[in-house]
Write a protein that holds these residues in place. Sequence first.
Motif, mmCIF file in Angstrom:
data_model
loop_
_atom_site.group_PDB
_atom_site.id
_atom_site.type_symbol
_atom_site.label_atom_id
_atom_site.label_comp_id
_atom_site.label_asym_id
_atom_site.label_seq_id
_atom_site.Cartn_x
_atom_site.Cartn_y
_atom_site.Cartn_z
ATOM 1 N N THR A 166 37.833 44.717 41.252
ATOM 2 C CA THR A 166 37.453 45.297 40.020
ATOM 3 C C THR A 166 36.378 44.490 39.471
ATOM 4 N N PHE A 167 36.594 43.206 39.327
ATOM 5 C CA PHE A 167 35.872 42.262 38.681
ATOM 6 C C PHE A 167 34.256 42.170 39.572
ATOM 7 N N THR A 197 30.695 43.254 38.189
ATOM 8 C CA THR A 197 29.723 41.990 37.828
ATOM 9 C C THR A 197 28.491 42.465 38.563
#
Length: 119
Positions: free
Chosen positions: A27-28, A32
């Motif tokens: 998810t990160f 990003t």
Amino acid sequence: VELVIRVAAQGMNFFCSEDWMWALLDTFIVITSLWDIVMDAIYFWPTTGSTNSISFNEMSSFKAFRIIRITRIVKAVRLMRIFRFVMALRMLITSIMHTLKSLFWAMVLLVLIIYAFAV
């Protein structure tokens, strides 16, 4: 797209399962990279009447280098994810090799016993 499909298929179990840390990492990475794409689009968006704007081709090559860099990071992380199974496999092969050594000496002893009773 993959992250959305996985969340739709698994629901909140995607974030609450055994691999919840990997789910957060995925998810990160997605967030990003989306943020990066949005910021690049805002920065490189040609304004009307501007002579100093950067061309779309330069923006595409810039994004391609970033995507390659992110792909390398993701591959390294996924390799670490598989490394758990490699450790178990290495332990299994080591155990088999040590067992084969004992099996060899048991076979030698069996052959000596058979030879002693045959003569």
